[in-house]
Design an enzyme around this catalytic site. Structure first.
Site, short mmCIF file in Angstrom:
data_model
loop_
_atom_site.label_atom_id
_atom_site.label_comp_id
_atom_site.label_asym_id
_atom_site.label_seq_id
_atom_site.Cartn_x
_atom_site.Cartn_y
_atom_site.Cartn_z
N ASN A 1 -10.85 -2.53 -5.60
CA ASN A 1 -10.06 -1.57 -6.39
C ASN A 1 -10.65 -1.34 -7.79
O ASN A 1 -10.33 -0.33 -8.43
CB ASN A 1 -8.59 -2.00 -6.51
CG ASN A 1 -7.79 -1.87 -5.23
OD1 ASN A 1 -6.85 -2.64 -4.99
ND2 ASN A 1 -8.12 -0.90 -4.38
N ASP B 1 0.82 -1.21 0.00
CA ASP B 1 0.00 0.00 0.00
C ASP B 1 0.86 1.27 0.00
O ASP B 1 1.98 1.27 0.51
CB ASP B 1 -0.92 -0.02 1.24
CG ASP B 1 -2.06 0.98 1.12
OD1 ASP B 1 -2.38 1.39 -0.01
OD2 ASP B 1 -2.62 1.34 2.16
C1 IPE Z 1 -5.37 -2.67 -0.24
O1 IPE Z 1 -5.07 -1.34 -0.39
C2 IPE Z 1 -5.34 -3.35 -1.58
C3 IPE Z 1 -4.02 -3.52 -2.17
C4 IPE Z 1 -2.88 -3.18 -1.64
C5 IPE Z 1 -4.02 -4.16 -3.45
P1 IPE Z 1 -6.20 -0.23 -0.53
O2 IPE Z 1 -5.49 1.07 -0.69
O3 IPE Z 1 -7.15 -0.60 -1.61
O4 IPE Z 1 -6.96 -0.33 0.86
P2 IPE Z 1 -7.76 0.76 1.68
O5 IPE Z 1 -8.71 1.41 0.71
O6 IPE Z 1 -6.76 1.73 2.21
O7 IPE Z 1 -8.42 0.01 2.78
C1 IPE Z 2 -1.54 0.29 -3.38
O1 IPE Z 2 -1.33 1.66 -3.40
C2 IPE Z 2 -1.79 -0.28 -4.75
C3 IPE Z 2 -3.18 -0.66 -5.01
C4 IPE Z 2 -4.15 -0.63 -4.14
C5 IPE Z 2 -3.50 -1.10 -6.35
P1 IPE Z 2 -2.53 2.70 -3.40
O2 IPE Z 2 -2.88 2.99 -4.82
O3 IPE Z 2 -3.64 2.22 -2.56
O4 IPE Z 2 -1.84 3.96 -2.76
P2 IPE Z 2 -2.48 4.94 -1.68
O5 IPE Z 2 -2.95 4.10 -0.54
O6 IPE Z 2 -3.60 5.65 -2.38
O7 IPE Z 2 -1.35 5.84 -1.31
MG MG Z 3 -4.08 2.40 -0.59
#
Ligand code: IPE
Ligand code: IPE
Ligand code: MG
Length: 249
Positions: A66, A18
């Site tokens: 996502n 993340d």
């Molecule tokens: C979790 O991250 C999913 C992945 C890392 C693929 P998210 O960014 O989607 O999770 P939330 O929204 O912070 O809970």
């Molecule tokens: C994790 O990084 C990757 C996916 C969930 C695909 P994020 O895209 O969630 O990055 P933040 O949490 O918005 O910084």
């Molecule tokens: Mg995230």
């Protein structure tokens, strides 16, 4: 105290990767640039885990939820996934890595799915390390999928409802055959599971690190393993019981 401490390497590590978007935004870049640099972290961490002798590495790359992100970001992520699979093919095969995917891979774009299926097939006999990509994955969705399969077998008369115990049920999950999850790492400072391996985390050690995923490289992994090694895993036993188990093993 030291005899209470597990110095062992985790057999199976899961990572919630993340913080890509925040990393990019902090540099004034598009979110997708964070995902691009995040793919470099995937390469480094996979190689490091393989070199350490970890048996299984499971990476949360794209959740069922996502899909609800802006369409350009979703498309960008799918393109990066395709690039990753093409670009890492040789590295995966040359290093004896067995690639697997968990999640609703039927929802992925056709080209990505074909590339993924081909590499999963080509690497199926490898024994070096199992790299599992969680793609279009949700822990609750995955449990519901397993329950559907259990219900189908029960209805067909090939499974007795009374025989469904923890082991039998676990065999219906897409993670069946992987070692138990020992360590779960989440980057970016968030302390939540976000629908990752809900069933499998039962006795996993949880480590939350502040580094954003694009910054997370092998030195961070080594630090997590150090922390993991210093923890006592009791599985419901008393500390004394665990200590005598360690002595007798
Ligand atoms: C979790 O991250 C999913 C992945 C890392 C693929 P998210 O960014 O989607 O999770 P939330 O929204 O912070 O809970
Ligand atoms: C994790 O990084 C990757 C996916 C969930 C695909 P994020 O895209 O969630 O990055 P933040 O949490 O918005 O910084
Ligand atoms: Mg995230």
């Amino acid at each position: 105290m030291t005899e209470h401490v597990s110095r062992r390497l985790p057999r199976h590590i899961g990572i919630i990767m993340d913080g890509n978007g925040r990393w990019a935004q902090r540099q004034g870049l598009d979110r997708i640039e964070g995902h691009r640099v995040g793919a470099e972290s995937v390469r480094d961490i996979t190689r490091a885990a393989r070199e350490l002798g970890v048996e299984a590495l499971t990476l949360y790359a794209f959740s069922s939820q996502n899909w609800q992100r802006p369409v350009e970001e979703v498309m960008g992520l799918m393109q990066l996934l395709q690039d990753y699979l093409v670009g890492e093919r040789a590295e995966i095969l040359d290093n004896g890595i067995r690639l697997r995917a968990i999640g609703d891979s039927e929802k992925l774009p056709g080209t990505v799915r074909a590339t993924l299926d081909e590499l999963v097939g080509a690497s199926a006999a490898n024994r070096g390390m199992t790299l599992t990509l969680a793609l279009s994955y949700g822990g609750r969705e995955s449990i519901a999928r397993a329950v559907r399969a259990v219900a189908r077998d029960a209805a067909a008369g090939t499974l007795r409802p009374d025989d469904v115990d923890v082991d039998r049920f676990g065999g219906y999950l897409q993670t069946a055959g992987l070692p138990p999850l020992d360590l779960l790492i989440r980057t970016s400072g968030e302390q939540r599971i976000s629908n990752f391996l809900l069933w499998e985390i039962a006795y996993a050690e949880l480590i939350f690190v502040d580094a954003l995923w694009p910054e997370f490289r092998r030195a961070h992994l080594h630090a997590c393993l150090e922390q993991y090694g210093a923890r006592e895993r009791r599985f419901g036993l008393t500390s004394d019981q665990v200590a005598s188990d360690v002595e007798s093993s």
